[in-house]
Design a protein around this motif. Structure first.
Motif, mmCIF file in Angstrom:
data_model
loop_
_atom_site.group_PDB
_atom_site.id
_atom_site.type_symbol
_atom_site.label_atom_id
_atom_site.label_comp_id
_atom_site.label_asym_id
_atom_site.label_seq_id
_atom_site.Cartn_x
_atom_site.Cartn_y
_atom_site.Cartn_z
ATOM 1 N N ASP A 30 0.817 -1.218 0.000
ATOM 2 C CA ASP A 30 0.000 0.000 0.000
ATOM 3 C C ASP A 30 0.851 1.269 0.000
ATOM 4 O OD1 ASP A 30 -2.768 -1.250 2.047
ATOM 5 O OD2 ASP A 30 -2.394 -1.322 -0.109
ATOM 6 N N ASP A 31 2.145 1.123 0.327
ATOM 7 C CA ASP A 31 3.005 2.298 0.441
ATOM 8 C C ASP A 31 3.429 2.857 -0.915
ATOM 9 O OD1 ASP A 31 4.786 0.942 3.331
ATOM 10 O OD2 ASP A 31 2.929 2.101 3.198
ATOM 11 N N TYR A 32 3.492 1.991 -1.931
ATOM 12 C CA TYR A 32 4.018 2.399 -3.238
ATOM 13 C C TYR A 32 3.224 1.719 -4.346
ATOM 14 C CZ TYR A 32 8.256 3.351 -0.471
ATOM 15 O OH TYR A 32 9.150 3.781 0.466
ATOM 16 N N ALA A 33 3.360 2.234 -5.530
ATOM 17 C CA ALA A 33 3.012 1.450 -6.706
ATOM 18 C C ALA A 33 4.207 0.536 -6.994
ATOM 19 C CB ALA A 33 2.741 2.360 -7.906
ATOM 20 N N ILE A 34 3.959 -0.552 -7.686
ATOM 21 C CA ILE A 34 5.028 -1.459 -8.097
ATOM 22 C C ILE A 34 4.984 -1.592 -9.606
ATOM 23 C CG2 ILE A 34 5.977 -3.788 -7.966
ATOM 24 C CD1 ILE A 34 6.194 -2.336 -5.340
ATOM 25 N N GLY A 35 6.128 -1.421 -10.216
ATOM 26 C CA GLY A 35 6.203 -1.541 -11.665
ATOM 27 C C GLY A 35 7.072 -2.710 -12.087
ATOM 28 N N TRP A 36 6.695 -3.327 -13.189
ATOM 29 C CA TRP A 36 7.542 -4.316 -13.852
ATOM 30 C C TRP A 36 8.139 -3.653 -15.086
ATOM 31 C CZ3 TRP A 36 9.344 -8.871 -12.290
ATOM 32 C CH2 TRP A 36 8.657 -9.579 -11.307
ATOM 33 N N PHE A 37 9.427 -3.861 -15.286
ATOM 34 C CA PHE A 37 10.156 -3.284 -16.400
ATOM 35 C C PHE A 37 10.972 -4.400 -17.044
ATOM 36 C CE2 PHE A 37 9.392 1.121 -15.142
ATOM 37 C CZ PHE A 37 9.047 0.944 -13.817
ATOM 38 N N ARG A 38 11.420 -4.166 -18.265
ATOM 39 C CA ARG A 38 12.285 -5.148 -18.892
ATOM 40 C C ARG A 38 13.321 -4.456 -19.758
ATOM 41 N NH1 ARG A 38 8.033 -8.030 -23.140
ATOM 42 N NH2 ARG A 38 7.853 -6.275 -24.600
ATOM 43 N N GLN A 39 14.440 -5.127 -19.919
ATOM 44 C CA GLN A 39 15.494 -4.620 -20.780
ATOM 45 C C GLN A 39 16.035 -5.763 -21.612
ATOM 46 O OE1 GLN A 39 18.657 -2.439 -18.842
ATOM 47 N NE2 GLN A 39 19.166 -1.403 -20.751
ATOM 48 N N PRO A 41 18.519 -7.261 -24.688
ATOM 49 C CA PRO A 41 19.904 -6.988 -25.089
ATOM 50 C C PRO A 41 19.976 -5.886 -26.130
ATOM 51 C CG PRO A 41 19.510 -9.336 -25.005
ATOM 52 C CD PRO A 41 18.175 -8.683 -24.810
ATOM 53 N N GLY A 42 20.812 -4.887 -25.877
ATOM 54 C CA GLY A 42 20.998 -3.813 -26.828
ATOM 55 C C GLY A 42 19.877 -2.801 -26.887
ATOM 56 N N LYS A 43 18.898 -2.923 -25.991
ATOM 57 C CA LYS A 43 17.765 -1.996 -26.011
ATOM 58 C C LYS A 43 17.645 -1.267 -24.681
ATOM 59 C CE LYS A 43 14.979 -4.466 -29.412
ATOM 60 N NZ LYS A 43 13.626 -5.020 -29.728
ATOM 61 N N GLU A 44 16.896 -0.190 -24.697
ATOM 62 C CA GLU A 44 16.662 0.557 -23.473
ATOM 63 C C GLU A 44 15.615 -0.159 -22.617
ATOM 64 O OE1 GLU A 44 17.660 5.069 -25.071
ATOM 65 O OE2 GLU A 44 15.667 4.590 -24.295
ATOM 66 N N ARG A 45 15.678 0.121 -21.334
ATOM 67 C CA ARG A 45 14.686 -0.451 -20.426
ATOM 68 C C ARG A 45 13.319 0.138 -20.732
ATOM 69 N NH1 ARG A 45 16.554 0.628 -14.733
ATOM 70 N NH2 ARG A 45 15.749 2.718 -15.201
ATOM 71 N N GLU A 46 12.294 -0.687 -20.681
ATOM 72 C CA GLU A 46 10.942 -0.212 -20.941
ATOM 73 C C GLU A 46 10.010 -0.681 -19.825
ATOM 74 O OE1 GLU A 46 8.811 -1.865 -24.258
ATOM 75 O OE2 GLU A 46 9.725 -3.841 -24.037
ATOM 76 N N GLU A 47 9.001 0.124 -19.579
ATOM 77 C CA GLU A 47 7.993 -0.257 -18.596
ATOM 78 C C GLU A 47 7.064 -1.283 -19.211
ATOM 79 O OE1 GLU A 47 5.734 2.980 -17.001
ATOM 80 O OE2 GLU A 47 4.153 1.673 -16.268
ATOM 81 N N VAL A 48 6.738 -2.311 -18.437
ATOM 82 C CA VAL A 48 5.854 -3.377 -18.895
ATOM 83 C C VAL A 48 4.471 -3.225 -18.271
ATOM 84 C CG1 VAL A 48 5.475 -5.866 -18.886
ATOM 85 C CG2 VAL A 48 7.782 -4.957 -19.270
ATOM 86 N N SER A 49 4.450 -3.040 -16.959
ATOM 87 C CA SER A 49 3.169 -2.995 -16.270
ATOM 88 C C SER A 49 3.350 -2.331 -14.917
ATOM 89 C CB SER A 49 2.605 -4.407 -16.103
ATOM 90 O OG SER A 49 1.317 -4.382 -15.532
ATOM 91 N N CYS A 50 2.242 -1.909 -14.341
ATOM 92 C CA CYS A 50 2.277 -1.211 -13.060
ATOM 93 C C CYS A 50 1.020 -1.559 -12.283
ATOM 94 C CB CYS A 50 2.353 0.296 -13.315
ATOM 95 S SG CYS A 50 2.272 1.326 -11.853
ATOM 96 N N THR A 58 -4.140 -0.445 -12.472
ATOM 97 C CA THR A 58 -3.105 -1.163 -13.206
ATOM 98 C C THR A 58 -2.903 -0.496 -14.563
ATOM 99 O OG1 THR A 58 -4.678 -2.715 -14.174
ATOM 100 C CG2 THR A 58 -3.634 -3.373 -12.107
ATOM 101 N N SER A 59 -1.756 -0.736 -15.151
ATOM 102 C CA SER A 59 -1.492 -0.245 -16.501
ATOM 103 C C SER A 59 -0.571 -1.223 -17.203
ATOM 104 C CB SER A 59 -0.869 1.155 -16.462
ATOM 105 O OG SER A 59 0.403 1.113 -15.859
ATOM 106 N N TYR A 60 -0.613 -1.213 -18.530
ATOM 107 C CA TYR A 60 0.182 -2.141 -19.343
ATOM 108 C C TYR A 60 0.743 -1.424 -20.561
ATOM 109 C CZ TYR A 60 -2.255 -5.732 -16.669
ATOM 110 O OH TYR A 60 -2.759 -6.500 -15.642
ATOM 111 N N PHE A 68 -0.254 -10.159 -20.793
ATOM 112 C CA PHE A 68 0.313 -10.138 -19.438
ATOM 113 C C PHE A 68 -0.737 -9.616 -18.462
ATOM 114 C CE2 PHE A 68 5.113 -9.485 -20.583
ATOM 115 C CZ PHE A 68 5.045 -10.565 -21.455
ATOM 116 N N THR A 69 -0.697 -10.140 -17.235
ATOM 117 C CA THR A 69 -1.589 -9.678 -16.181
ATOM 118 C C THR A 69 -0.787 -9.457 -14.908
ATOM 119 O OG1 THR A 69 -3.439 -10.944 -17.103
ATOM 120 C CG2 THR A 69 -3.653 -10.162 -14.836
ATOM 121 N N ILE A 70 -0.917 -8.276 -14.341
ATOM 122 C CA ILE A 70 -0.242 -7.956 -13.089
ATOM 123 C C ILE A 70 -1.236 -8.106 -11.949
ATOM 124 C CG2 ILE A 70 -0.728 -5.472 -13.147
ATOM 125 C CD1 ILE A 70 2.153 -5.031 -12.084
ATOM 126 N N SER A 71 -0.758 -8.611 -10.818
ATOM 127 C CA SER A 71 -1.624 -8.771 -9.649
ATOM 128 C C SER A 71 -0.776 -8.657 -8.396
ATOM 129 C CB SER A 71 -2.350 -10.122 -9.680
ATOM 130 O OG SER A 71 -1.420 -11.189 -9.629
#
Length: 123
Positions: A30-39, A41-50, A58-60, A68-71
């Motif tokens: 409850d203190d924060y949002a949690i995000g999933w990110f991915r990087q 090879p050779g690419k910048e990190r991108e947000e996947v879900s929150c 939630t967002s995707y 993908f489903t975040i829970s």
């Protein structure tokens, strides 16, 4: 200490459905949002879900929407990323991070990064 531990990666065949876990300690979801990110090879990190447990938002990323489903499980203080219909282009190191509470609405920023877990999708 705020800590995040991602797990659940590995070698998966295209079309597979692994689930990643992000175990949190030193705070409650409850203190924060949690995000999933991915990087990839050779690419910048991108947000996947929150996910924001405090308001259920939630967002995707468009690239994973519908696959993908975040829970979250507040009792276990763990956030999950269920990944279905994996494609080779999903191959990346996946990270979870805490973020400001309004991050899932497009504001704020991520911080407190956990170490990643590698997902490799074979064709």
């Amino acid at each position: 200490d705020v800590q995040l531990q991602a797990s659940g990666g590995g070698l998966v065949q295209a079309g597979g459905s692994p689930r990643l876990s992000c175990a949190a300690s030193g705070f409650t979801l409850d203190d924060y949002a949690i995000g999933w990110f991915r990087q990839a090879p050779g690419k910048e990190r991108e947000e996947v879900s929150c996910i924001s447990s405090s308001d259920g938002k939630t967002s995707y990323a468009d690239s994973v929407k519908g696959r993908f489903t975040i829970s979250s499980d507040n009792a276990k203080n763990t956030v999950y990323l269920q990944m279905n219909s994996l494609k080779p282009e999903d191959t990346a190191v996946y990270y979870c991070a805490t973020a400001t509470k309004n991050y899932c609405s497009g504001y704020g920023y991520p911080y407190n990064w956990g170490q990643g877990t590698l997902v490799t999708v074979s064709s």
